[in-house]
Structures are given as structure tokens and as C-alpha cells.
Design an enzyme around this catalytic site. Structure first.
Site, short mmCIF file in Angstrom:
data_model
loop_
_atom_site.label_atom_id
_atom_site.label_comp_id
_atom_site.label_asym_id
_atom_site.label_seq_id
_atom_site.Cartn_x
_atom_site.Cartn_y
_atom_site.Cartn_z
N HIS A 75 0.77 -1.26 -0.17
CA HIS A 75 -0.06 0.04 0.00
C HIS A 75 0.96 1.21 0.00
CE1 HIS A 75 -4.07 -1.69 0.68
NE2 HIS A 75 -3.45 -2.65 1.01
N ASP A 164 -7.16 -2.33 4.05
CA ASP A 164 -7.26 -3.75 4.42
C ASP A 164 -7.75 -3.70 5.86
OD1 ASP A 164 -6.07 -4.58 2.01
OD2 ASP A 164 -3.91 -5.11 3.04
N ASP A 196 -12.06 -4.46 0.57
CA ASP A 196 -10.94 -5.59 0.70
C ASP A 196 -11.53 -6.84 0.26
OD1 ASP A 196 -8.89 -7.16 1.26
OD2 ASP A 196 -8.78 -6.73 3.40
N HIS A 365 -1.19 -17.78 14.38
CA HIS A 365 -1.32 -16.82 13.40
C HIS A 365 -2.71 -16.24 13.35
CE1 HIS A 365 -0.76 -14.22 9.93
NE2 HIS A 365 -1.52 -14.87 9.23
N HIS A 369 -6.86 -9.70 7.77
CA HIS A 369 -8.02 -9.36 6.73
C HIS A 369 -9.35 -10.17 7.29
CE1 HIS A 369 -5.61 -7.98 3.68
NE2 HIS A 369 -4.41 -8.83 4.13
#
Length: 557
Positions: A75, A164, A196, A365, A369
Site C-alpha cells: 500500500h 485492508d 477488501d 497466526h 483481513h
């Protein structure tokens, strides 16, 4: 006749990366994001891939502002190249959150553009004007602090570019997305939502970032040797959770990788991350520190060739030697296209005797998004008249469009566009306009531009079958060979072990080709080289079933 609002994506549609959008009204422009993309394995020798921003060069005088949604490379990474191109004509102000602008400032300093750029920090909810637009940034959650959506209001209505995002209800920094403001915008009326699409194919809701910390602690508690955690250097909240987990199990931390150290220092200065006094171990002290008391936080989660983890895996890092008993934790998932490089790195780590824990092995993790239900929530909160899916490949964009229809957006008001294809809106409605120039430009070393298809094709050929150089010396009078031809080859499979017999046959083939050309009285060097190329290539293919690049050089004496 009313003015027309044009929303022109120059990158980020039909692909994941190089996000860049032009929003234009009354011939004035605001650019939202200036991202880049990392090259695919087929783009050999290319360092970075940028959007083709010829449109911005041509309309540089019309650019009122550049607004950045957050600090990720996809971005903001192209900003130095954009500013270098348009600065001779106009230097528009660049707006972003505090962390975003500091990350960008560091990047611009590296490009020696720090004195050129006009960086302006804005806080969520702060309004500012840019030409005919009133612009507001709206706080959203992502895998980096200071992420925001951008609402651009003009006489025709409000365009919301989400950037995002996810709707994380328990973010690490305690600042969830401003759903109240999004709902308020919906009541006021959102003309167009550009959203997004990255995780539209995943049902439900994305796990909270704060859920990762306890699982990291569990993983750390089971490790007896040294721990290496790799994640995105920009994921400041993840780094904080690694630090917290290390403190819980009585370990110290060391930061490895230039971007990791740089980003953490910026994050500490802004209060986004806290490492207790005395907890950090210097990079040069790692090998002298007890293994069971250390966590190394490293770059390289995407298998990048020059990253710290990749160098460790190949025994090439100056300060860290991976060995049996170490555990490497990948607190990230591969970006589409990076899977091969990541798998190669993992395989090398196992070869060294270390253990590996991946996101599929334990919930270490959380994506930045939003999943499908969060994309539905965004549409329901903002209640847009028109929807244009952004930030995804064509499959994800189509799924996002279908999802918008499922929550009540009229099908003809969902626009599946492409890079270079503008959406034009006026008082009569919305439609896709005539295509503008868009595509990609390459950064290859110090050069920036269009690396022609033929150049990439040649690189692929060289990597697959090598190169063959034939140097022939012919008489200027009759075109016949006057000395034995010289053969030079590099990377030609099977030729190294083929012995002198094949090389002698190849020299004969060169002599025969030159003799035929002499009999046909061909004297032009270009024509001689063309015939020689075809004859040598045919001979090599018949004998080796390979097609190396053949470069004939004919010298007249």
C-alpha cells in the site's frame, strides 16, 4: 450537466498487491495508496513490481493529495517512485496515521527524498480538504497499527475505500474498528464502497489478534532449546505478543533483520510496543547466550531471498547459526505466490536438524483481513449504493460481488472492474468508462521501467537451457571460414560431460553452415549470423533435445 466522479484503480484488482486508486472529481485527483508487489518466480531478475502510474505523470498538476490507508508495502511501497516522477511538476501532501507516516519517512530517506515529501499525520476522525473532496480517515483493525479506511466526500456523495481491515473486537492495542462511525456514514449515505476482498472465500469471522499470544506461550513452554519466531516486521502487535510470551516463560529476546529492528524502534517511539529494560539481547550476543533463555524475532516469513531467516537456513547469516534443538515458529502464512520459497526455507531448516511449527500446526497466526461475515458486516454498516470489490484476484472479487448481492445490494450496482477500468458516477447513475493505461512497471536494479517480455523470456531460457556462443571468423573475399570456430557455453545441460566428440561435431556443423552460406554468396553479416543460429540450434536440439540461447558472432578478416 452534473460533474462526474471517476474511481480509477491502477493496481490491486485481479491481483493481491500494488494497490493504487485514483479518485477524481472536477478534474482534481486524490490518490489512495501507492503500493507495490514482489515479483513472481517467472519475473527473473526483477526486484519490485510497481503499478503503471503513467496516468499520474500525465495528470500530476491535478493531484491534490495522496492518502495512505496503512504502512504495508503493498500500500505504500511505490511512493518513492511516484514522488520522484511527479515532484518536478507538483509535490502533493501525503496523509497517513502516525506509524504510517514514520514508516514512509524512513523509506523516503533511504531514497533521498525526505526533503522532497510533504508528510502530514492525521488521526482517525480528523477531517481535511483536498480540492473538491472532504476527506476523513476511519479507524479500522488490521495486522499493523494505524490502519484506516478513507472516506472521500464531494458534491455527488461519499466514496469509502476500506484498505485492508478486519473487525477485531479484542485488538492488542485496545482500539477496535470505529463501527459507530461506519454506521453513521451509512445513515448519511455512502455512494460507493471499494472493499477488501482478500479473505472473502473464508467463512465466518477472523480470529482476534490477541488470541495468538496465549498459543505462542504454549508453544514456547514446550521448547527446550532456542526459539526463532518469524513474522512480518510491520506486525508490531505480533512482535509485542512474542515479547510478552517470552517474558512469561523467562526468556529474553533478540531482533534480527534490518527491517525488524527499524520497525520495532519506530513502534517503540510511538508507544505501540514495549520491551522491558534489560530484556533485549544484542544480535552479536546471540551465539554466546544460553539457548533455553532466548527467543529470536526474525524477518523472513515469506522466504525472501535476502531475509534473515533465509540466510540462517542456508548457513549464511553472520550472527545466527541454526542447529539441532532450535525451534523455528512461522507466525505468518505465505502470501499467494510465495509458497514455493517458504517451503524451500522450511526444508532447509529441517535439514539443519531444527524443528518447525507452522500456523497449520497451532493457532499461532491470525489474519489481518476479515472473513466473509466481516465483509458482509462492512456492507450492512455502510449501506452503499454501489459496490466495487478491491484488493483480490478475479475469483475473490467475483465472490465479493456475489456476497454483496446476498446482503441486498442490487446486482446491477455491483461493478467488477479491472486495473485501468474507471467507474464513472454522475446524477444519472454509474457505469464503467473507457480504459486508461494500466499494468505494471519493473524495478530491475537501479532501472525503473518496462522490462520487455522478450527480456524476461530470454532470462527464462537462460535459466532453463543455458547459453551457447559461437565465434566464427570468415574471409571478407569469399565468406569461407579461415580459422576453427570458437565455442563458448554456460549452463547447457549435459554438454559438460559430453566429451570432445560432440564439440568436434558441433565445430563441423558450424563449418558446414559457413560453407553453405559461402556457396550461396551470402556476405551480409546479419544474414550469416541468422543462418548460423538456425543451423547450430537445430544441431544442438537434435543431439541434446535442449534449446539453449544461441548467440552467433561472425567476424570478417
Amino acid at each position: 450537466m452534473s460533474s462526474t466522479l471517476r474511481v480509477l484503480p491502477l493496481g490491486g484488482l485481479g491481483e493481491i498487491g500494488k494497490n493504487m486508486t485514483v479518485v477524481e472529481y472536477d478534474d482534481r485527483i486524490v490518490v489512495v495508496d501507492t503500493g507495490l508487489m514482489f515479483p513472481t518466480p517467472e519475473q527473473m531478475g526483477i526486484d519490485l513490481v510497481l503499478p503503471d502510474f503513467a496516468y499520474l505523470r500525465e495528470h500530476a498538476l491535478d493531484i491534490e493529495a495522496i492518502v495512505l490507508t496503512h504502512g504495508h508495502e503493498d500500500h505504500v511501497g511505490a511512493l518513492p517512485y511516484v514522488l520522484r516522477e511527479i515532484a518536478p511538476v507538483r509535490v502533493p501532501p501525503v496523509y497517513g496515521g502516525p506509524l504510517t507516516t514514520e514508516l514512509v519517512r524512513s523509506k523516503l530517506d533511504e531514497h533521498r527524498l525526505g526533503d522532497v515529501a510533504d508528510l502530514k499525520q492525521v488521526d482517525p476522525g480528523e477531517l481535511f480538504d483536498a480540492g473538491p473532496f472532504t476527506i476523513e480517515t476511519i479507524r479500522l483493525s488490521h495486522s499493523i497499527p494505524d490502519s484506516c479506511g478513507v472516506a472521500l466526500s464531494c458534491e455527488l456523495g461519499t466514496t469509502l475505500v476500506t484498505g485492508d481491515y478486519k473487525f477485531d473486537q479484542t485488538p492488542v492495542d485496545g482500539q477496535p474498528a470505529d463501527m459507530a462511525r461506519l454506521a453513521e456514514l451509512g445513515r448519511e449515505g455512502v455512494l460507493l464502497l471499494c472493499g477488501d476482498s482478500t479473505n472473502v472465500d473464508r467463512g465466518g469471522i477472523a480470529p482476534s489478534e490477541s488470541s495468538v499470544g496465549p498459543h505462542l506461550e504454549e508453544a514456547f513452554a514446550r521448547c527446550r532449546g532456542r526459539i526463532v519466531v518469524t513474522c512480518f516486521a510491520s506486525n508490531i502487535h505480533r512482535v509485542q505478543q512474542v515479547v510478552d510470551a517470552a517474558a512469561t516463560v523467562g526468556r529474553k529476546v533478540s531482533l534480527v533483520g534490518r527491517s525488524m529492528r527499524k520497525n520495532v524502534n519506530i513502534g517503540r517511539n510511538l508507544g505501540h510496543i514495549e520491551i522491558p529494560e534489560g530484556m533485549q539481547v544484542g544480535v552479536k550476543e546471540i551465539e554466546d547466550f544460553p539457548d533455553h533463555k532466548l527467543v529470536v524475532i526474525s524477518t523472513g516469513s515469506q522466504g525472501e531471498p535476502l531475509s534473515a531467516l533465509r540466510r540462517m537456513a542456508h548457513g549464511d547469516h553472520p550472527n545466527v547459526d541454526l542447529r539441532e534443538g532450535d525451534t523455528v515458529i512461522f507466525s505468518a502464512t505465505p502470501i499467494p505466490g510465495n509458497e514455493r520459497a517458504v517451503n524451500e526455507t522450511i526444508n532447509r531448516i529441517y535439514q539443519l536438524g531444527a524443528n518447525v511449527i507452522l500456523a497449520r500446526d497451532a493457532p499461532i497466526h491470525a489474519s489481518g483481513h476479515g472473513f466473509a461475515e466481516e465483509l458482509k458486516l462492512m456492507i450492512n454498516l455502510t449501506d452503499p449504493r454501489y459496490v466495487m470489490p478491491f484488493h483480490g484476484d478475479h475469483r475473490r472479487m467475483r465472490l465479493h460481488g456475489e456476497l454483496a448481492e446476498s446482503v441486498g445490494v442490487v446486482p446491477e450496482n455491483v461493478f467488477r472492474a479491472a486495473n485501468g477500468l474507471p467507474l464513472e458516477i454522475d446524477s444519472r447513475g454509474a457505469r464503467l468508462g473507457a480504459a486508461e493505461q494500466a499494468g505494471m512497471i519493473f524495478v530491475d536494479g537501479l532501472d525503473v521501467g518496462d522490462v520487455e517480455d522478450v527480456a524476461l523470456r530470454d532470462r527464462r531460457m537462460l535459466s532453463a537451457d543455458g547459453i551457447f556462443i559461437v565465434v566464427a571468423t570468415v574471409s571478407e573475399q569469399d565468406g569461407r571460414s579461415v580459422t576453427p570456430p570458437e565455442l563458448i557455453f554456460r549452463g547447457v545441460p549435459f554438454l559438460d560431460g559430453a566429451g570432445d566428440e560432440l564439440l568436434d561435431e558441433l565445430r563441423e556443423a558450424v563449418e558446414d553452415s559457413l560453407a553453405r552460406s559461402a556457396e550461396e554468396e551470402i556476405r551480409e553479416i546479419d544474414l550469416l549470423q541468422s543462418h548460423l543460429h538456425d543451423d547450430v540450434a537445430r544441431f544442438v536440439y537434435e543431439r541434446l533435445k535442449r534449446r539453449p540461447m544461441v548467440l552467433p558472432v561472425v567476424v570478417e578478416v
